[in-house]
Design a protein around this motif. Structure first.
Motif, PDB file in Angstrom:
ATOM      1  N   TYR A 216     -79.696 -19.252 -23.372  1.00 26.32           N
ATOM      2  CA  TYR A 216     -79.189 -18.539 -24.395  1.00 26.32           C
ATOM      3  C   TYR A 216     -78.512 -18.955 -25.405  1.00 26.32           C
ATOM      4  O   TYR A 216     -77.227 -18.774 -25.034  1.00 26.32           O
ATOM      5  CB  TYR A 216     -79.889 -16.908 -23.929  1.00 26.32           C
ATOM      6  N   GLY A 217     -78.087 -18.429 -26.638  1.00 28.68           N
ATOM      7  CA  GLY A 217     -76.853 -18.838 -27.258  1.00 28.68           C
ATOM      8  C   GLY A 217     -76.480 -19.667 -26.626  1.00 28.68           C
ATOM      9  O   GLY A 217     -76.563 -21.150 -26.828  1.00 28.68           O
ATOM     10  N   LYS A 218     -74.982 -19.198 -27.062  1.00 24.53           N
ATOM     11  CA  LYS A 218     -73.860 -20.184 -26.897  1.00 24.53           C
ATOM     12  C   LYS A 218     -73.906 -20.108 -24.706  1.00 24.53           C
ATOM     13  O   LYS A 218     -72.363 -21.343 -24.627  1.00 24.53           O
ATOM     14  CB  LYS A 218     -72.514 -20.155 -26.835  1.00 24.53           C
ATOM     15  N   GLY A 219     -74.448 -19.578 -24.193  1.00 22.37           N
ATOM     16  CA  GLY A 219     -73.688 -19.060 -22.541  1.00 22.37           C
ATOM     17  C   GLY A 219     -73.054 -18.530 -22.439  1.00 22.37           C
ATOM     18  O   GLY A 219     -72.146 -19.071 -21.593  1.00 22.37           O
ATOM     19  N   GLU A 220     -71.876 -17.721 -23.253  1.00 22.97           N
ATOM     20  CA  GLU A 220     -71.389 -17.595 -23.054  1.00 22.97           C
ATOM     21  C   GLU A 220     -71.722 -15.870 -22.767  1.00 22.97           C
ATOM     22  O   GLU A 220     -69.693 -15.485 -22.480  1.00 22.97           O
ATOM     23  CB  GLU A 220     -70.297 -17.007 -24.251  1.00 22.97           C
ATOM     24  N   LEU A 259     -72.479 -20.090 -18.692  1.00 23.97           N
ATOM     25  CA  LEU A 259     -73.113 -21.892 -19.423  1.00 23.97           C
ATOM     26  C   LEU A 259     -71.630 -22.096 -17.601  1.00 23.97           C
ATOM     27  O   LEU A 259     -72.477 -23.338 -17.991  1.00 23.97           O
ATOM     28  CB  LEU A 259     -71.807 -22.144 -20.499  1.00 23.97           C
ATOM     29  N   PHE A 287     -79.285 -25.205 -25.525  1.00 24.85           N
ATOM     30  CA  PHE A 287     -79.418 -23.959 -26.356  1.00 24.85           C
ATOM     31  C   PHE A 287     -80.275 -23.842 -26.804  1.00 24.85           C
ATOM     32  O   PHE A 287     -80.994 -24.207 -28.044  1.00 24.85           O
ATOM     33  CB  PHE A 287     -77.733 -23.773 -26.881  1.00 24.85           C
ATOM     34  N   THR A 289     -82.224 -20.083 -28.975  1.00 27.25           N
ATOM     35  CA  THR A 289     -82.100 -19.017 -29.449  1.00 27.25           C
ATOM     36  C   THR A 289     -81.899 -17.681 -28.719  1.00 27.25           C
ATOM     37  O   THR A 289     -82.527 -17.469 -28.069  1.00 27.25           O
ATOM     38  CB  THR A 289     -83.673 -18.661 -29.975  1.00 27.25           C
ATOM     39  N   ASP A 290     -81.080 -16.941 -29.237  1.00 27.58           N
ATOM     40  CA  ASP A 290     -80.617 -16.115 -27.881  1.00 27.58           C
ATOM     41  C   ASP A 290     -81.222 -14.966 -27.961  1.00 27.58           C
ATOM     42  O   ASP A 290     -81.909 -14.464 -28.897  1.00 27.58           O
ATOM     43  CB  ASP A 290     -79.060 -15.016 -28.521  1.00 27.58           C
TER      44      ASP A 290
END
Ligand code: NAD
Length: 335
Positions: A216-220, A259, A287, A289-290
């Motif tokens: 999801y998203g940037k994995g952050e 991530l 990656f 969509t969140d």
């Protein structure tokens, strides 16, 4: 002989918990109440199938009459309540079963136990209802800070809202009736028996099939990971030693950005399986969509349960993550 109900015992944490309680307490008879949703697998409890100390009822906690019958006939001395709809994504696409199972289901069992136990002063004092909840009820954290038992509830997903609702009902049963309840709020678990839909099995399953690994998203997003056996140990401790009416946070003191965790899993898979046509399994990361309303960070301050009840996580993350991955490699190799 003590008679103990465990709900959700065919799920991830419940099945690990029943195997542990069965071994640790030869004087306990355990009744597993589980609806057997898609997320469950009763085969994990096959070793107990023929035991006279293990009973299973396929029942929906929402069915009040069934729950009343079970509680009245089994007469439990204690309850570990884990049954719940547990997958946040499903609560976003279809929240209703979460309200039914997690809120109404909790109420039904709690109320039936209250009615039974209040008939006898000794039972009322001694019999305990342990309610198993999540750290997600506290909402999300920024880069700093930890959830304590004093953190105000601020649930953000229909899942966490339903868990928060059930926590509040349990809380009210202590304050109103002085019922012997304890609540635990735990961080993310990992280990064997988890349903395919969750992050760690998803990474392993897709890597082994050489499919994209969705993040999801940037994995952050950051989560605090706890080995399921450590969680089960905490539940047993809270049940046996916790103070009535109290809540205890349970965590691994083990924060990972999604991530970084996925990279770590890929490194272990590279070692265990050898690289596939894609080279390093990290090349499969994709990656996506969140998640709607995705909470950024959860992290637990578990000092209360450590200082007051003597529990702290004891399992080494690298070792247990590798063991977990080997368990899923075996599972997906045999499919
Ligand atoms: N997995 C985690 O990381 C985590 C972390 C903190 C708290 N928790 C909590 O721990 C508990 C167990 O989580 P899990 O990961 O094992 O979940 P899971 O989805 O693997 O298992 C849940 C079990 O509950 C059963 N169930 C669902 N609705 C039911 C109903 N209406 N009646 C009877 N049975 C029903 C399912 O069939 C399943 O066997 C949940 O209450 C969850 O909120 C989980």
């Amino acid at each position: 002989m003590k008679k103990i109900i465990v709900t959700g015992g065919a799920g991830f944490i419940g099945s690990n918990l029943i195997l542990k309680l069965f071994k640790d307490h030869p004087d306990w008879t355990i009744m597993n109440i589980d609806k057997l949703t898609y997320a469950s697998d009763h085969n994990y409890l096959k070793p107990l199938k023929d035991s006279e100390r293990y009973y299973f009822k396929k029942v929906d906690l929402v069915d009040r009459d069934e729950i009343k019958d079970i509680v009245k006939s089994f007469k439990p001395d204690g309850v570990f309540h884990l049954a719940a709809e547990s997958h946040v994504d499903n609560s976003i696409t279809g929240p209703e079963p979460f309200i039914q199972s997690n809120v109404v289901g909790t109420f039904n069992l709690l109320e039936e136990c209250r009615q039974l136990w209040s008939e006898d002063p000794q039972s009322w004092k001694e019999n305990r209802f342990l309610h198993v909840s999540t750290d997600e009820v506290y909402g999300e954290l920024e880069d700093d800070g930890l959830f304590t038992e004093q953190t105000p509830y601020a649930p953000n997903s229909p899942y966490s809202a339903s868990k928060a609702g059930s926590d509040m009902i349990v809380r009210a049963y202590y304050h109103t009736y002085r019922m012997n309840v304890v609540t635990t709020n735990c961080s993310n678990n990992y280990g064997p028996h988890q349903h395919d839909e969750k992050l760690i099995p998803t990474v392993i399953r897709n890597a082994m099939a050489h499919n994209p690994i969705p993040i999801y998203g940037k994995g952050e997003n950051v989560r605090d990971w706890l080995f399921v056996q450590d969680h089960c140990e905490a539940l047993e401790t809270a049940f046996l030693k916790g103070k009535a009416g109290e809540t205890y946070n349970v965590g691994g003191n083990n924060e990972w950005m999604n991530l970084d965790l996925v990279h770590k899993i890929c490194d272990i898979l590279n070692n265990e399986l050898g690289q596939g046509p894609e080279g390093d399994y990290k090349n499969l990361i994709s990656f996506v969509t969140d998640r709607l309303g995705h909470d950024f960070r959860y992290a637990i301050d578990a000092s209360k349960i450590k200082n007051e009840l003597g529990w702290e996580p004891s399992q080494d993350f690298d070792g247990m993550l590798r063991e977990t991955i080997l368990w899923y490699i075996n599972k997906y190799s045999n499919k």
